[in-house]
Design an enzyme around this catalytic site. Structure first.
Site, short mmCIF file in Angstrom:
data_model
loop_
_atom_site.label_atom_id
_atom_site.label_comp_id
_atom_site.label_asym_id
_atom_site.label_seq_id
_atom_site.Cartn_x
_atom_site.Cartn_y
_atom_site.Cartn_z
N HIS A 259 0.83 -1.20 0.00
CA HIS A 259 0.00 0.00 0.00
C HIS A 259 0.87 1.25 0.00
CE1 HIS A 259 -3.85 -2.17 1.50
NE2 HIS A 259 -3.82 -2.05 0.19
N CYS B 186 4.32 -12.03 2.95
CA CYS B 186 5.25 -11.96 4.09
C CYS B 186 5.15 -13.26 4.92
CB CYS B 186 4.89 -10.77 4.96
SG CYS B 186 5.87 -10.74 6.47
N GLU C 198 -5.14 -8.03 3.60
CA GLU C 198 -4.55 -9.03 4.51
C GLU C 198 -5.66 -9.78 5.24
OE1 GLU C 198 -1.65 -7.72 7.54
OE2 GLU C 198 -2.43 -9.35 8.78
N SER D 285 -2.20 3.14 3.37
CA SER D 285 -1.50 2.13 4.17
C SER D 285 -2.02 2.16 5.60
CB SER D 285 0.01 2.44 4.15
OG SER D 285 0.62 1.91 5.30
S1 SF4 Z 1 4.61 -5.38 8.97
FE1 SF4 Z 1 3.50 -6.91 7.76
S2 SF4 Z 1 4.73 -7.19 5.93
FE2 SF4 Z 1 6.03 -6.18 7.43
S3 SF4 Z 1 7.16 -7.83 8.47
FE3 SF4 Z 1 5.33 -7.37 9.66
S4 SF4 Z 1 3.76 -8.78 8.91
FE4 SF4 Z 1 5.39 -8.73 7.40
#
Ligand code: SF4
Length: 280
Positions: free
Chosen positions: A42, A97, A127, A218
């Site tokens: 984002h 992730c 997510e 975001s």
């Molecule tokens: S903020 Fe989200 S994308 Fe970044 S490391 Fe943590 S879980 Fe993963």
């Protein structure tokens, strides 16, 4: 002379850096078109920088050519979407992730153990949608006030959107206590998010002006802006250094800079340089 401080933890997290590396690598090596399914992260600015490297964000799989490469974005997708992506015949790279993958596993475990799964998070966030796809019946709760209207089972298993503020988690848990027989929380708030929130709060306490850098779309950057606004009245959420205005810094003795987990270091450095120019 104005002091300009960058928060101890700020900007792109492990998951975002990994996804960017994977995408840039695919853009260099792929023979055919390279797409991300939805924006990779984002951050409008990053998405347009990727477009300049030939990587386009697509909204649906019907746009995919069989010789293309598709990257599944950092936020993760449902198992159904992953299967559909593979069935296009394109080369699929999973840039989800690994910490979000852990949330998927957590809801699968809760589901298998017979808990009613509740995701504490923002309904409609990619997510959260991806996470819900890993259970049969997930309920999404965004705030303590929503608990009053929720249809609750006897045994409730909770996971949390990785970027959510811990204050919201505490409020929702407090509202659930006493309303169910068994409550099990798997704390899936990401350390990167927590570190950025704590560092932003600490810096905002002493700064006269706070800059929060990152996409306005975001969730984690918006939470940082909220945390800073509660502590520093002159907080500005910006995406680009061109948005900065000299008057914001008039008379400031300390300017703090923080950035969401989807903001690359280069963008923070550009903001820092601009603040230095405007404060000189
Ligand atoms: S903020 Fe989200 S994308 Fe970044 S490391 Fe943590 S879980 Fe993963």
């Amino acid at each position: 002379m104005t002091k300009i401080l960058v928060a101890e933890h700020a900007g792109a997290c492990f998951g975002v850096e990994r996804a960017l590396r994977m995408t840039e690598d695919a853009a260099r090596k792929a023979k055919g078109p390279v797409h991300t399914l939805g924006p990779l992260i984002h951050n409008h600015r990053v998405v347009s920088e990727l477009r300049a490297q030939g990587v386009t964000a697509i909204e649906g799989l019907d746009e995919v050519e069989p010789h293309a490469t598709i990257l599944l974005r950092t936020h993760g997708v449902t198992p159904w979407v992953e299967t559909q992506a593979k069935e296009t015949g394109a080369h699929v790279i999973d840039a989800t992730c690994p910490f979000i993958k852990r949330v998927h596993k957590a809801v699968e475990r809760l589901d298998a153990a017979g808990y009613q799964v509740i995701v504490i998070g923002e309904a409609g966030h990619p997510e959260v949608e991806g996470t819900c796809g890993h259970t049969h019946t997930a309920l999404v709760i965004g705030s303590a006030t929503e608990v009053a209207h929720a249809r609750l089972g006897k045994r409730v298993g909770l996971v949390v959107q990785t970027t959510l503020s811990r204050r919201v988690v505490r409020e929702v848990v407090d509202a659930l206590v006493g309303r169910v027989d068994e409550l099990r929380l798997i704390d899936t708030v990401c350390e990167a998010t927590r570190d950025r929130q704590l560092a932003a709060a600490e810096l905002a306490e002493k700064a006269d002006v706070m800059m929060v850098v990152g996409g306005r779309n975001s969730a984690n950057t918006c939470h940082l802006a909220q945390i800073c606004e509660e502590r520093c009245a002159s907080t500005y959420h910006v995406e680009h250094e061109d948005e900065l205005v000299a008057e914001w810094f008039a008379g400031a003795s300390c300017v703090g800079i923080t950035a969401g987990a989807s903001t690359p270091a280069a963008h923070i450095e550009a903001i820092q340089r601009r603040v230095e120019e405007l404060c000189a």
